[in-house]
Design a protein around this motif. Structure first.
Motif, PDB file in Angstrom:
ATOM      1  N   ALA A 185      46.950  47.910  30.310  1.00  0.00           N
ATOM      2  CA  ALA A 185      46.865  48.237  28.884  1.00  0.00           C
ATOM      3  C   ALA A 185      47.944  47.513  28.085  1.00  0.00           C
ATOM      4  CB  ALA A 185      46.992  49.753  28.686  1.00  0.00           C
ATOM      5  N   THR A 186      49.166  47.465  28.618  1.00  0.00           N
ATOM      6  CA  THR A 186      50.276  46.849  27.895  1.00  0.00           C
ATOM      7  C   THR A 186      51.031  45.868  28.788  1.00  0.00           C
ATOM      8  OG1 THR A 186      51.901  48.539  28.551  1.00  0.00           O
ATOM      9  CG2 THR A 186      50.580  48.982  26.561  1.00  0.00           C
ATOM     10  N   ILE A 187      51.873  45.050  28.141  1.00  0.00           N
ATOM     11  CA  ILE A 187      52.719  44.125  28.894  1.00  0.00           C
ATOM     12  C   ILE A 187      53.666  44.914  29.801  1.00  0.00           C
ATOM     13  CG2 ILE A 187      54.538  42.382  28.681  1.00  0.00           C
ATOM     14  CD1 ILE A 187      53.243  41.516  26.054  1.00  0.00           C
ATOM     15  N   TYR A 188      54.155  46.027  29.293  1.00  0.00           N
ATOM     16  CA  TYR A 188      55.048  46.887  30.081  1.00  0.00           C
ATOM     17  C   TYR A 188      54.376  47.299  31.392  1.00  0.00           C
ATOM     18  CZ  TYR A 188      57.624  51.085  31.503  1.00  0.00           C
ATOM     19  OH  TYR A 188      58.308  52.021  32.233  1.00  0.00           O
ATOM     20  N   TYR A 201      54.074  46.929  37.229  1.00  0.00           N
ATOM     21  CA  TYR A 201      53.239  46.793  38.426  1.00  0.00           C
ATOM     22  C   TYR A 201      53.777  45.681  39.338  1.00  0.00           C
ATOM     23  CZ  TYR A 201      49.289  45.764  41.430  1.00  0.00           C
ATOM     24  OH  TYR A 201      48.507  45.520  42.519  1.00  0.00           O
ATOM     25  N   VAL A 202      54.110  44.528  38.745  1.00  0.00           N
ATOM     26  CA  VAL A 202      54.611  43.395  39.536  1.00  0.00           C
ATOM     27  C   VAL A 202      55.928  43.760  40.215  1.00  0.00           C
ATOM     28  CG1 VAL A 202      55.416  41.007  39.435  1.00  0.00           C
ATOM     29  CG2 VAL A 202      53.460  41.717  38.054  1.00  0.00           C
ATOM     30  N   ALA A 203      56.822  44.407  39.481  1.00  0.00           N
ATOM     31  CA  ALA A 203      58.117  44.790  40.044  1.00  0.00           C
ATOM     32  C   ALA A 203      57.956  45.763  41.204  1.00  0.00           C
ATOM     33  CB  ALA A 203      58.996  45.405  38.954  1.00  0.00           C
ATOM     34  N   LEU A 227      62.917  39.963  21.790  1.00  0.00           N
ATOM     35  CA  LEU A 227      62.169  38.713  21.746  1.00  0.00           C
ATOM     36  C   LEU A 227      60.712  38.918  22.145  1.00  0.00           C
ATOM     37  CD1 LEU A 227      64.821  36.322  23.354  1.00  0.00           C
ATOM     38  CD2 LEU A 227      64.408  36.806  20.935  1.00  0.00           C
ATOM     39  N   ILE A 228      60.395  40.130  22.591  1.00  0.00           N
ATOM     40  CA  ILE A 228      59.021  40.455  22.988  1.00  0.00           C
ATOM     41  C   ILE A 228      58.797  41.949  22.811  1.00  0.00           C
ATOM     42  CG2 ILE A 228      59.718  40.787  25.411  1.00  0.00           C
ATOM     43  CD1 ILE A 228      56.941  39.809  26.246  1.00  0.00           C
ATOM     44  N   ASP A 229      57.591  42.304  22.420  1.00  0.00           N
ATOM     45  CA  ASP A 229      57.204  43.711  22.322  1.00  0.00           C
ATOM     46  C   ASP A 229      56.415  44.066  23.576  1.00  0.00           C
ATOM     47  OD1 ASP A 229      56.405  46.246  21.709  1.00  0.00           O
ATOM     48  OD2 ASP A 229      55.060  45.691  20.064  1.00  0.00           O
TER      49      ASP A 229
END
Length: 251
Positions: free
Chosen positions: A74-77, A82-84, A61-63
């Motif tokens: 740079a990316t959503i990943y 980082y948050v985790a 549902l998301i890339d």
């Protein structure tokens, strides 16, 4: 959608409503439309809802390799990882790690995992102030802060003794001994903490930044009118500084 995921979405929605009604509306609109974008997964990660994150990613549902809306990543990943890791969410950190390295065995030593996360993946903000003369970043080559000392002759000790001292506001480049104009030691210290909330000391890149608006009472109409918009920490809602506003390129 699995009932467990739906239940977690409802709980997350209630938490977000209490934190920020404005963002809650946007979040709810996306979820009701079946949109699981970076904003939805950011809050799912922030509040440690593993089921929501896995549901969105495992069902394509998301890339997460697409470009992040947050300019710091740079990316959503990268943003979600980082948050985790900032919050020491081991299950989420392991899940993200396994996405990139599916054959890598996950360590069961929680203490070592947290140590490695802090050591290897700490996202450090490196400030930059360029010397106009030698074009060096004074945070890399070093800078000099001067101090004034006041001495007075002491009859008791029969010699001059220090009676006071004060820090000067001048900053000098170590590389070429040039004065850095319009910069003070306090300015440089603030740059080092540019991504940190001045109130709760949390990283703004993890807590997020919310836009708020003051309400001003109008005596003539006997109601509150909308005032100016300001930006605040996503956790404690303390207004951020003008330097932080400029750093994150907020209008």
């Amino acid at each position: 959608m699995k009932s467990s995921v739906k239940k977690d979405l409802d709980t997350l929605s209630k938490n977000l409503y209490l934190e920020s009604p404005d963002l809650w509306i946007e979040f709810l609109d996306k979820v009701n439309s079946g949109i699981f974008d970076e904003l939805v997964l950011f809050f799912a990660t922030k509040y440690n809802y593993v089921s929501i994150v896995k549901y969105a990613i495992d069902n394509n549902l998301i890339d997460i390799n697409s470009k992040s809306r947050n300019k710091e990543f740079a990316t959503i990943y990268d943003h979600l990882v980082y948050v985790a890791r900032q919050n020491n969410y081991k299950d989420l950190s392991d899940y993200f790690s396994n996405l990139k390295n599916p054959n890598k065995e996950i360590s069961k030593n929680n203490k070592n995992d947290k140590t490695n996360i802090k050591t290897k993946n700490k996202d450090i903000n490196i400030p930059s102030v360029i010397c106009k003369k030698c074009k060096s970043n004074i945070f890399e080559v070093g800078y000099i802060v001067c101090e004034n000392k006041i001495f007075k002759f002491s009859p008791e000790e029969n010699k001059p003794v220090e009676i006071a001292k004060e820090d000067l506001n001048s900053v000098i480049c170590c590389n070429c001994n040039s004065l850095i104009e319009n910069t003070t030691p306090k300015d440089l210290e603030a740059l080092c903490n540019i991504t940190t909330c001045i109130n709760c000391k949390n990283d703004l890149r993890s807590t997020g930044i919310i836009d708020k608006r003051n309400l001003i009472y109008n005596k003539d109409s006997n109601k509150f009118d909308l005032g100016e918009t300001y930006y605040a920490c996503g956790k404690c809602e303390k207004a951020i500084s003008d330097q932080q506003k400029d750093y994150f390129k907020l209008k």
